[in-house]
Design a protein around this motif. Structure first.
Motif, PDB file in Angstrom:
ATOM      1  N   ASP A  87       0.848  -1.195   0.000  1.00  0.00           N
ATOM      2  CA  ASP A  87       0.000   0.000   0.000  1.00  0.00           C
ATOM      3  C   ASP A  87       0.886   1.248   0.000  1.00  0.00           C
ATOM      4  O   ASP A  87       1.210   1.786   1.058  1.00  0.00           O
ATOM      5  N   PRO A  88       1.292   1.714  -1.208  1.00  0.00           N
ATOM      6  CA  PRO A  88       2.193   2.870  -1.294  1.00  0.00           C
ATOM      7  C   PRO A  88       1.650   4.128  -0.630  1.00  0.00           C
ATOM      8  O   PRO A  88       2.418   5.001  -0.230  1.00  0.00           O
ATOM      9  N   GLU A  89       0.328   4.224  -0.504  1.00  0.00           N
ATOM     10  CA  GLU A  89      -0.255   5.444   0.056  1.00  0.00           C
ATOM     11  C   GLU A  89      -0.215   5.474   1.581  1.00  0.00           C
ATOM     12  O   GLU A  89      -0.666   6.425   2.204  1.00  0.00           O
ATOM     13  N   GLN A  90       0.338   4.410   2.185  1.00  0.00           N
ATOM     14  CA  GLN A  90       0.434   4.357   3.648  1.00  0.00           C
ATOM     15  C   GLN A  90       1.880   4.436   4.119  1.00  0.00           C
ATOM     16  O   GLN A  90       2.162   4.258   5.297  1.00  0.00           O
ATOM     17  N   GLY A  91       2.824   4.711   3.210  1.00  0.00           N
ATOM     18  CA  GLY A  91       4.237   4.641   3.535  1.00  0.00           C
ATOM     19  C   GLY A  91       4.790   5.882   4.211  1.00  0.00           C
ATOM     20  O   GLY A  91       4.065   6.818   4.554  1.00  0.00           O
ATOM     21  N   GLU A  92       6.109   5.876   4.383  1.00  0.00           N
ATOM     22  CA  GLU A  92       6.824   6.988   5.009  1.00  0.00           C
ATOM     23  C   GLU A  92       7.918   7.468   4.072  1.00  0.00           C
ATOM     24  O   GLU A  92       8.646   6.664   3.485  1.00  0.00           O
ATOM     25  N   ILE A  93       8.042   8.774   3.962  1.00  0.00           N
ATOM     26  CA  ILE A  93       9.081   9.388   3.136  1.00  0.00           C
ATOM     27  C   ILE A  93      10.071  10.078   4.053  1.00  0.00           C
ATOM     28  O   ILE A  93       9.690  10.904   4.882  1.00  0.00           O
ATOM     29  N   ARG A  94      11.337   9.752   3.897  1.00  0.00           N
ATOM     30  CA  ARG A  94      12.398  10.380   4.693  1.00  0.00           C
ATOM     31  C   ARG A  94      13.129  11.370   3.788  1.00  0.00           C
ATOM     32  O   ARG A  94      13.728  10.970   2.794  1.00  0.00           O
ATOM     33  N   ILE A  95      13.077  12.630   4.129  1.00  0.00           N
ATOM     34  CA  ILE A  95      13.657  13.648   3.269  1.00  0.00           C
ATOM     35  C   ILE A  95      14.522  14.618   4.066  1.00  0.00           C
ATOM     36  O   ILE A  95      14.168  15.025   5.175  1.00  0.00           O
ATOM     37  N   GLY A  96      15.665  14.960   3.489  1.00  0.00           N
ATOM     38  CA  GLY A  96      16.565  15.918   4.099  1.00  0.00           C
ATOM     39  C   GLY A  96      16.572  17.222   3.319  1.00  0.00           C
ATOM     40  O   GLY A  96      16.281  17.244   2.123  1.00  0.00           O
ATOM     41  N   PHE A  97      16.926  18.304   3.997  1.00  0.00           N
ATOM     42  CA  PHE A  97      16.954  19.606   3.330  1.00  0.00           C
ATOM     43  C   PHE A  97      17.727  20.603   4.178  1.00  0.00           C
ATOM     44  O   PHE A  97      17.821  20.452   5.397  1.00  0.00           O
ATOM     45  N   PRO A  98      18.290  21.646   3.552  1.00  0.00           N
ATOM     46  CA  PRO A  98      18.964  22.701   4.326  1.00  0.00           C
ATOM     47  C   PRO A  98      17.950  23.582   5.034  1.00  0.00           C
ATOM     48  O   PRO A  98      16.783  23.659   4.630  1.00  0.00           O
ATOM     49  N   HIS A  99      18.394  24.278   6.066  1.00  0.00           N
ATOM     50  CA  HIS A  99      17.496  25.093   6.884  1.00  0.00           C
ATOM     51  C   HIS A  99      16.741  26.130   6.059  1.00  0.00           C
ATOM     52  O   HIS A  99      15.568  26.415   6.323  1.00  0.00           O
ATOM     53  N   SER A 100      17.400  26.705   5.054  1.00  0.00           N
ATOM     54  CA  SER A 100      16.780  27.803   4.311  1.00  0.00           C
ATOM     55  C   SER A 100      15.553  27.363   3.525  1.00  0.00           C
ATOM     56  O   SER A 100      14.723  28.194   3.150  1.00  0.00           O
ATOM     57  N   LEU A 101      15.411  26.056   3.267  1.00  0.00           N
ATOM     58  CA  LEU A 101      14.234  25.573   2.530  1.00  0.00           C
ATOM     59  C   LEU A 101      13.076  25.229   3.458  1.00  0.00           C
ATOM     60  O   LEU A 101      11.965  24.959   2.994  1.00  0.00           O
ATOM     61  N   GLY A 102      13.352  25.230   4.757  1.00  0.00           N
ATOM     62  CA  GLY A 102      12.311  24.828   5.703  1.00  0.00           C
ATOM     63  C   GLY A 102      11.310  25.921   6.031  1.00  0.00           C
ATOM     64  O   GLY A 102      10.285  25.657   6.658  1.00  0.00           O
ATOM     65  N   ILE A 103      11.595  27.151   5.597  1.00  0.00           N
ATOM     66  CA  ILE A 103      10.707  28.267   5.925  1.00  0.00           C
ATOM     67  C   ILE A 103       9.428  28.222   5.106  1.00  0.00           C
ATOM     68  O   ILE A 103       8.329  28.400   5.637  1.00  0.00           O
ATOM     69  N   HIS A 104       9.579  27.960   3.808  1.00  0.00           N
ATOM     70  CA  HIS A 104       8.411  28.036   2.920  1.00  0.00           C
ATOM     71  C   HIS A 104       8.300  26.840   1.972  1.00  0.00           C
ATOM     72  O   HIS A 104       7.218  26.258   1.828  1.00  0.00           O
ATOM     73  N   LEU A 105       9.411  26.465   1.316  1.00  0.00           N
ATOM     74  CA  LEU A 105       9.332  25.463   0.254  1.00  0.00           C
ATOM     75  C   LEU A 105       8.858  24.112   0.766  1.00  0.00           C
ATOM     76  O   LEU A 105       7.911  23.532   0.210  1.00  0.00           O
ATOM     77  N   ILE A 106       9.521  23.568   1.769  1.00  0.00           N
ATOM     78  CA  ILE A 106       9.182  22.229   2.255  1.00  0.00           C
ATOM     79  C   ILE A 106       7.731  22.161   2.749  1.00  0.00           C
ATOM     80  O   ILE A 106       6.982  21.249   2.361  1.00  0.00           O
ATOM     81  N   PRO A 107       7.286  23.100   3.598  1.00  0.00           N
ATOM     82  CA  PRO A 107       5.875  23.051   4.010  1.00  0.00           C
ATOM     83  C   PRO A 107       4.911  23.118   2.825  1.00  0.00           C
ATOM     84  O   PRO A 107       3.874  22.436   2.823  1.00  0.00           O
ATOM     85  N   SER A 108       5.244  23.908   1.812  1.00  0.00           N
ATOM     86  CA  SER A 108       4.350  24.069   0.649  1.00  0.00           C
ATOM     87  C   SER A 108       4.234  22.782  -0.150  1.00  0.00           C
ATOM     88  O   SER A 108       3.132  22.359  -0.512  1.00  0.00           O
ATOM     89  N   ILE A 109       5.389  22.144  -0.442  1.00  0.00           N
ATOM     90  CA  ILE A 109       5.331  20.954  -1.291  1.00  0.00           C
ATOM     91  C   ILE A 109       4.739  19.767  -0.537  1.00  0.00           C
ATOM     92  O   ILE A 109       4.027  18.941  -1.131  1.00  0.00           O
ATOM     93  N   VAL A 110       5.008  19.674   0.757  1.00  0.00           N
ATOM     94  CA  VAL A 110       4.430  18.571   1.533  1.00  0.00           C
ATOM     95  C   VAL A 110       2.910  18.722   1.609  1.00  0.00           C
ATOM     96  O   VAL A 110       2.166  17.745   1.446  1.00  0.00           O
TER      97      VAL A 110
END
Length: 311
Positions: A87-110
């Motif tokens: 069931d791919p729709e029940q899985g977990e995604i582990r993603i890394g990113f630099p701090h500067s992307l955590g302000i807007h980009l990461i919340p938006s795409i998630v």
């Protein structure tokens, strides 16, 4: 050698105490001691030595523990992949990113991705460039946004998904704060607020200043985008930040001015382990991300096929 023995061994190695390990494992202390003893008997070595009230790994125990932890991590991941396959729709995604992307980009795409896959879980890991590369190679994360994009790296593969412009940020009362654009050389007498060494934005700013004909004078160094922005807004210096790092998060904001010369940009890449198939849910997220940034995933497959066919 049983899986239970390895699980008990790793837990005792982590806690350095049989009683504490037993409490976390929800088993009797005698059961843990017995399994460790049987494991040592089978291997013919002592894995632990007494140090005061604690247990410490012997040199051979340290070697064995490193291998066992890797095996256990692979086993845990295998179980997750089986569940994701079912069931791919029940899985977990582990993603890394630099701090500067955590302000807007990461919340938006998630948030956008979860509209289609509401039950998918995310595990986030922030870090600097070398840490994120290491996390991808070491299978700590499935995918990572990194900047700059590593053009040549044997163990990771990926795509440049975004090229972002950097702006000069100035105190609100700075003489150049009202300009539409400036040349970077106009800031040569200013004191700069830069990221600390190890952060990818620091060399980008440093080399841009050198290209403009001067070496930046450093007033302060920081590790958070909010810190850099706040210090500049308070009149402690000037800096350069990407547009994504300039979303307002507090009332005290610096002025933003475009740099006309030289053009200062950073590349942002999405990477994964080379020559390794992503789990289904992570692959679905990668496909979504490529489409989100206007990249055709099918064209990437064709490029890789052509590259593999070339002598």
């Amino acid at each position: 050698m049983e899986l239970r023995q390895l699980q008990y061994f790793v837990k005792v190695a982590q806690k350095e105490h049989v009683t504490q390990a037993a409490e976390e494992l929800h088993v009797a202390q005698s059961a843990v001691s017995r399994q460790i003893h049987q494991l040592e008997e089978e291997l013919g070595v002592n894995l632990f030595m007494q140090k005061g009230r604690n247990l410490q790994l012997t040199p051979v125990g340290q070697l064995f523990c490193k291998r066992v932890e890797s095996i256990m991590k692979d086993l845990d991941r295998a179980v997750v992949e089986i569940h994701e396959f079912l069931d791919p729709e029940q899985g977990e995604i582990r993603i890394g990113f630099p701090h500067s992307l955590g302000i807007h980009l990461i919340p938006s795409i998630v948030a956008e991705f979860r509209k289609k896959y509401p039950n998918v879980k995310f595990r986030f890991k922030q870090g600097m460039f070398p840490t994120l590369i290491r996390d991808v190679v070491g299978a700590e994360v499935d995918l990572a946004f990194v900047s700059p994009f590593p053009e040549r790296h044997d163990q990771v593969d990926g795509d440049v998904v975004l090229t972002e412009e950097l702006f000069a940020i100035l105190p609100p009362n700075h003489p150049l704060a009202g300009e539409q654009s400036i040349k970077l050389e106009q800031l040569k007498e200013e004191r700069f607020v830069l990221f600390s060494k190890g952060y990818s934005l620091r060399p980008i700013v440093w080399h841009a200043c050198l290209e403009a004909g001067f070496t930046p004078k450093i007033a302060f160094e920081g590790e958070e985008t909010d810190t850099i922005r706040g210090l500049v807004a308070a009149g402690m210096g000037v800096s350069l930040l990407p547009e994504m790092a300039l979303f307002q998060t507090n009332p005290l904001q610096p002025a933003r001015v475009r740099i006309s010369e030289p053009k200062v940009t950073r590349s942002i890449g999405l990477i994964h382990r080379a020559d390794e198939k992503l789990p289904p849910v992570a692959q679905a997220f990668r496909t979504f991300l490529l489409q989100y940034f206007g990249i055709d995933p099918s064209s990437k497959k064709e490029e890789k096929a052509d590259s593999a066919a070339s002598p």
